[in-house]
Design a protein around this motif. Structure first.
Motif, PDB file in Angstrom:
ATOM      1  N   ALA A 171       0.837  -1.196   0.000  1.00 41.85           N
ATOM      2  CA  ALA A 171       0.000   0.000   0.000  1.00 41.85           C
ATOM      3  C   ALA A 171       0.872   1.245   0.000  1.00 41.85           C
ATOM      4  O   ALA A 171       2.036   1.223   0.418  1.00 41.85           O
ATOM      5  CB  ALA A 171      -0.925   0.016   1.214  1.00 41.85           C
ATOM      6  N   VAL A 172       0.295   2.327  -0.479  1.00 40.31           N
ATOM      7  CA  VAL A 172       0.898   3.654  -0.396  1.00 40.31           C
ATOM      8  C   VAL A 172      -0.132   4.538   0.288  1.00 40.31           C
ATOM      9  O   VAL A 172      -1.230   4.753  -0.257  1.00 40.31           O
ATOM     10  CB  VAL A 172       1.250   4.209  -1.789  1.00 40.31           C
ATOM     11  N   ALA A 173       0.205   5.018   1.483  1.00 42.70           N
ATOM     12  CA  ALA A 173      -0.808   5.720   2.266  1.00 42.70           C
ATOM     13  C   ALA A 173      -0.153   6.546   3.367  1.00 42.70           C
ATOM     14  O   ALA A 173       0.980   6.268   3.783  1.00 42.70           O
ATOM     15  CB  ALA A 173      -1.769   4.707   2.900  1.00 42.70           C
ATOM     16  N   PRO A 174      -0.859   7.566   3.863  1.00 42.87           N
ATOM     17  CA  PRO A 174      -0.374   8.299   5.033  1.00 42.87           C
ATOM     18  C   PRO A 174      -0.394   7.373   6.250  1.00 42.87           C
ATOM     19  O   PRO A 174      -1.307   6.551   6.401  1.00 42.87           O
ATOM     20  CB  PRO A 174      -1.394   9.439   5.201  1.00 42.87           C
ATOM     21  N   ALA A 175       0.590   7.496   7.098  1.00 44.42           N
ATOM     22  CA  ALA A 175       0.648   6.661   8.301  1.00 44.42           C
ATOM     23  C   ALA A 175       1.648   7.276   9.267  1.00 44.42           C
ATOM     24  O   ALA A 175       2.277   8.297   8.973  1.00 44.42           O
ATOM     25  CB  ALA A 175       1.045   5.226   7.948  1.00 44.42           C
ATOM     26  N   ILE A 176       1.787   6.639  10.411  1.00 44.06           N
ATOM     27  CA  ILE A 176       2.813   7.036  11.377  1.00 44.06           C
ATOM     28  C   ILE A 176       3.642   5.800  11.707  1.00 44.06           C
ATOM     29  O   ILE A 176       3.149   4.669  11.659  1.00 44.06           O
ATOM     30  CB  ILE A 176       2.201   7.642  12.652  1.00 44.06           C
ATOM     31  N   HIS A 177       4.917   6.053  12.045  1.00 44.89           N
ATOM     32  CA  HIS A 177       5.843   4.941  12.247  1.00 44.89           C
ATOM     33  C   HIS A 177       5.319   3.930  13.270  1.00 44.89           C
ATOM     34  O   HIS A 177       5.349   2.722  13.035  1.00 44.89           O
ATOM     35  CB  HIS A 177       7.206   5.466  12.719  1.00 44.89           C
TER      36      HIS A 177
END
Length: 300
Positions: free
Chosen positions: A144-150
């Motif tokens: 996936a390619v998506a906004p996230a946090i570590h």
């Protein structure tokens, strides 16, 4: 009628003689002549006019030849496809893309994928909020390619890499901003409808709440960000959208930032590529991951 006979027909037409066709196919002249005779017998008509120095197609031969080119082309495509699967290349590759991610991040990688693995079907799944993480976790998407946090990606047990940064901007149309009459606090926005993109996943864990939505807020829900943008431009509500998606509308004055003193309505996001940790991958999935790694942005 056999493919071998059609290949002989093509070679004779392209070279103009039985002798040259035999040389090009590494066959004997008698074998080429026999193949042509068998083809003409099956067709029930002469395919060549043999009265001149160079063989010329008859009207029937011309039609058979043109059709044979299509058949041979399809046979070549089929043979290539079989080789593709024999090599273990994936038949279908599913990639989850969050609606807030800029597709321009992916297009160079997808271009390379298309060139290298033309027979792999690519499915791009548009997701919102937890949808991309859920698609990878369930195996519905290879990556996936998506906004996230570590920390969220770590807890999910994913391999991940940062690709780019973006800004979620809280915006509204000038007409709605005028109606807001210079809001002084976030609570002043409650009486104006907030346009919210509904989560495409099951919204578990961190996403099991409505992010950026205050209690008592009037709200409308949409299924995708394009629809959300249209409603915002029309002045039907306010809400957040990624900066790349509304750059033109901002430049043209169709949308403007909502500014509330001492309140940060805009916020930065990081876009990641992520997949299940140590997956069993085929060559297509491996290529995708390596291609994204080459474009990884450590500072994102």
């Amino acid at each position: 009628m056999k493919l071998d006979q059609l290949k002989v027909l093509r070679a004779v037409v392209e070279t103009g003689s039985v002798k040259l066709a035999a040389e090009s196919l590494n066959r004997t002249q008698p074998a080429i002549s026999q193949a042509l005779k068998a083809l003409e017998f099956q067709s029930g008509a002469a395919l060549f006019d043999r009265s001149g120095y160079r063989l010329e197609l008859t009207p029937v031969g011309q039609r058979v030849y043109l059709q044979s080119l299509r058949v041979l082309s399809e046979a070549d495509d089929l043979a290539h496809l079989i080789r593709h699967f024999e090599q273990g290349q994936e038949e279908t590759m599913t990639i989850a893309i969050d609606a807030a991610a800029d597709l321009a991040i992916m297009t160079p990688v997808l271009n390379g994928l298309q060139s290298r693995f033309a027979d792999t079907r690519v499915v791009l799944r548009s997701e919102v909020l937890s949808g991309a993480i859920e698609a990878v976790a369930s195996g519905a998407a290879a990556l996936a390619v998506a906004p996230a946090i570590h920390v969220l990606l770590e807890e999910a047990g994913f391999d991940y890499m940062p690709l780019a940064g973006s800004v979620m901007r809280n915006v509204a149309a000038p007409s709605l901003l005028a109606a807001m009459n210079a809001p002084r606090r976030l609570a002043d926005l409650r009486r104006f409808h907030q346009i919210i993109a509904r989560d495409s996943g099951q919204a578990s864990g961190l996403f099991d709440r409505e992010l950026g939505v205050q209690k008592g807020q009037r709200r409308w829900y949409v299924s995708d960000l394009s629809m959300k943008k249209q409603l915002l431009v029309a002045g039907l509500g306010w809400g957040r959208l990624p900066g790349h998606m509304i750059a033109d509308e901002m430049a043209q004055g169709q949308l403007c930032d909502i500014v509330v003193p001492d309140t940060h309505l805009n916020f930065d996001i990081n876009i990641f590529a992520f997949r299940q940790r140590k997956p069993i991958t085929g060559p297509v999935a491996a290529y995708l991951w390596d291609a994204f790694a080459e474009r990884a942005h450590p500072s994102a």
